[in-house]
Motif scaffolding. Structure first.
Motif, short mmCIF file in Angstrom:
data_model
loop_
_atom_site.label_atom_id
_atom_site.label_comp_id
_atom_site.label_asym_id
_atom_site.label_seq_id
_atom_site.Cartn_x
_atom_site.Cartn_y
_atom_site.Cartn_z
N GLU A 50 0.86 -1.19 0.00
CA GLU A 50 0.00 0.00 0.00
C GLU A 50 0.89 1.24 0.00
N LEU A 51 1.42 1.57 -1.16
CA LEU A 51 2.42 2.62 -1.24
C LEU A 51 1.87 4.00 -0.91
N THR A 52 0.56 4.16 -0.92
CA THR A 52 -0.01 5.45 -0.51
C THR A 52 0.23 5.72 0.97
N ARG A 53 0.63 4.70 1.72
CA ARG A 53 0.88 4.85 3.17
C ARG A 53 2.36 5.02 3.50
N ILE A 54 3.21 5.20 2.50
CA ILE A 54 4.63 5.33 2.80
C ILE A 54 4.89 6.52 3.71
N THR A 55 5.90 6.37 4.55
CA THR A 55 6.24 7.42 5.51
C THR A 55 7.56 8.11 5.19
N ALA B 36 24.65 -0.12 -6.53
CA ALA B 36 24.02 0.74 -7.54
C ALA B 36 24.77 2.06 -7.67
N GLN B 37 24.69 2.64 -8.84
CA GLN B 37 25.24 3.98 -9.04
C GLN B 37 24.28 5.06 -8.52
N PHE B 38 23.00 4.79 -8.64
CA PHE B 38 22.00 5.70 -8.11
C PHE B 38 20.74 4.92 -7.78
N VAL B 39 19.90 5.53 -6.93
CA VAL B 39 18.62 4.94 -6.61
C VAL B 39 17.54 5.98 -6.90
N VAL B 40 16.33 5.50 -7.18
CA VAL B 40 15.17 6.38 -7.30
C VAL B 40 14.31 6.11 -6.08
N VAL B 41 14.10 7.15 -5.26
CA VAL B 41 13.35 7.03 -4.01
C VAL B 41 11.95 7.61 -4.20
N VAL B 42 10.94 6.85 -3.82
CA VAL B 42 9.57 7.34 -3.81
C VAL B 42 9.26 7.81 -2.41
N ALA B 43 8.88 9.08 -2.27
CA ALA B 43 8.70 9.68 -0.95
C ALA B 43 7.48 10.59 -0.93
N ARG B 44 7.00 10.85 0.28
CA ARG B 44 5.84 11.72 0.50
C ARG B 44 6.30 13.17 0.69
N GLU C 23 5.56 17.36 1.69
CA GLU C 23 4.96 18.03 2.84
C GLU C 23 3.47 18.29 2.66
N ASP C 24 3.01 18.37 1.41
CA ASP C 24 1.58 18.59 1.16
C ASP C 24 0.86 17.28 0.83
N ASN C 25 1.46 16.14 1.26
CA ASN C 25 0.88 14.81 1.06
C ASN C 25 0.79 14.39 -0.40
N GLY C 26 1.64 14.95 -1.22
CA GLY C 26 1.81 14.43 -2.56
C GLY C 26 2.96 13.42 -2.56
N TYR C 27 3.43 13.04 -3.75
CA TYR C 27 4.51 12.05 -3.84
C TYR C 27 5.50 12.48 -4.92
N ARG D 7 9.68 14.27 -13.08
CA ARG D 7 8.50 15.07 -13.42
C ARG D 7 7.22 14.27 -13.21
N GLY D 8 6.34 14.74 -12.31
CA GLY D 8 5.05 14.10 -12.12
C GLY D 8 4.88 13.48 -10.74
N ASN D 9 3.72 12.90 -10.52
CA ASN D 9 3.40 12.24 -9.27
C ASN D 9 4.26 10.99 -9.12
N GLY D 10 4.99 10.90 -8.01
CA GLY D 10 5.95 9.81 -7.85
C GLY D 10 5.34 8.43 -7.87
N LEU D 11 4.14 8.28 -7.28
CA LEU D 11 3.49 6.97 -7.29
C LEU D 11 3.05 6.59 -8.69
N ARG D 12 2.57 7.57 -9.46
CA ARG D 12 2.15 7.27 -10.83
C ARG D 12 3.36 6.87 -11.67
N LEU D 13 4.47 7.55 -11.47
CA LEU D 13 5.68 7.19 -12.23
C LEU D 13 6.15 5.79 -11.86
N LEU D 14 6.01 5.44 -10.58
CA LEU D 14 6.38 4.08 -10.18
C LEU D 14 5.48 3.06 -10.86
#
Length: 384
Positions: A126-131, A156-164, A166-170, A215-222
């Motif tokens: 449930e990635l919408t609940r990530i902290t 890895a050379q780099f990682v892509v982090v999905v995070a929340r 401050e305005d509860n976006g991603y 560019r864009g909502n992080g959860l949608r990109l994931l």
């Protein structure tokens, strides 16, 4: 029909470097394994990276054919090589031109790895609940959080982090591996797929330039990125299933039942016939899903169209079907080996443990069933 060069290369690599090396590949040896570099030497590493950044630009259909051959030799090695497609395809589609040239260019030039930090202990699928959080501080982004399962991260050379936010976006944010505050907590002692390496990772005040946000909502990109990786993960089940079938045939040539070779037994023959039917359907479904993905990728508005669609139904159903079918084939085969199938003396036990992951990672089957119901079964007017 003559196989393409890239398929023959993958076949040769699997037979030379993987088959017969099961003890080493199943040992949870220190990562990265030397065999990863030998795969890079074939010229196939990161085969999907676009040509303008130094890669080969192969499509998902070609990827299915490559991964099927690698997984025939070892699903863990196949998974290690394919999983960077998740992070790198997100960067390729939604990163700035500067990010793409710097990080994808280096990835292709050095045959490197990248990783994705999405899942967490509490939120699970449930990635919408990530902290894990990301906040803006001047011209930088600051990330904090704990990520539970991330493969290839330590090397890895780099990682892509999905995070929340401050305005509860991603947001999805590119973080170089050597960024201060990015710490590997442990490598998981996994049951199967032991030639791969999956880690728990902590982010503590990790600072990166604000331009590292995709560019864009992080959860949608994931969701978009998962379309390719889920299809290739499903492909590893095909490679394992083919190997199981062939291992059964080798066993049946020497095993005697009622004074005759097992290969002449009608029950054995019917089971192998069933396996082959299932393998054929798995292969066709994988290629169909890959072709749909490639057709969208070929559109001039591909990036927008992927965001519009999000998760493709074909990637969900293919992963579920191949994971379940691969497990059924390996489980049935292990019974056919009798007591030997429950020991480490036969490779069948390793194949059984390896294929189980397909129905677990990147959304367990129950999670995907729920997604299919809510997104594709419930009428559009009644969807949340």
């Amino acid at each position: 029909m003559k196989q393409p060069d890239y398929v023959r290369t993958a076949q040769t690599f699997a037979r030379r470097e993987l088959i017969g090396k099961e003890a080493m590949l199943d040992s949870l040896a220190d990562a990265p394994l030397p065999v990863y570099q030998r795969f890079a030497d074939t010229g196939l590493a990161n085969w999907w990276v676009p040509k303008q950044y130094g890669g080969q630009g192969l499509g998902l259909e070609e990827g299915v054919r490559i991964v099927a051959e690698l997984a025939y030799g070892d699903a863990g090695v196949a998974f290690t090589q394919l999983i960077p497609i998740l992070a790198s395809s997100m960067v390729a589609r939604y990163g700035s031109e500067e990010l793409k040239e710097q990080y994808l260019g280096r990835l292709a030039a050095t045959n490197g790895f990248c990783a994705t930090l999405g899942s967490e202990h509490e939120s699970g699928s449930e990635l919408t609940r990530i902290t894990t959080t990301v906040r803006r501080d001047g011209d930088t982004l600051v990330l904090n959080g704990l990520k539970a399962f991330s493969s290839d991260t330590d090397f890895a050379q780099f990682v892509v982090v999905v995070a929340r936010t401050e305005d509860n976006g991603y947001l999805a944010v590119l973080v170089p591996r050597d960024t201060p505050g990015l710490r590997i907590d442990k490598r998981w002692d996994v049951i199967g797929l032991r030639s791969s390496a999956t880690y728990e990772v902590t982010l503590t005040d990790c600072r990166v330039p604000a331009g590292n946000a995709l560019r864009g909502n992080g959860l949608r990109l994931l969701e978009v990125g998962l379309n390719a990786s889920r299809t290739l993960i499903a492909t590893t089940a095909l490679g394992v299933a083919r190997r199981v079938r062939d291992v059964c045939m080798d066993y049946a040539k020497t095993k005697q039942v009622k004074g005759a070779p097992l290969v002449t037994n009608a029950v054995f023959a019917s089971r192998l016939g069933q396996f082959d039917m299932q393998i054929e359907v798995m292969s066709n479904q994988l290629l169909a899903a890959a072709r749909e993905y490639d057709a969208i990728s070929a559109r001039p508005d591909a990036d927008d169209e992927f965001v519009r669609q999000g998760t493709l139904k074909s990637s969900l159903t293919t992963k579920m079907f191949c994971g379940q079918t691969g497990w059924q084939i390996a489980s049935t085969a292990s019974e056919m080996f009798g007591g030997l199938g429950y020991t480490h003396e036969s490779v069948i036990g390793k194949l059984l443990r390896d294929v189980r992951y397909v129905s677990i990672v990147e959304g367990g089957d129950d999670v995907l069933r729920d997604m299919i119901f809510n997104r594709f079964v419930v009428p559009v007017a009644k969807r949340a």
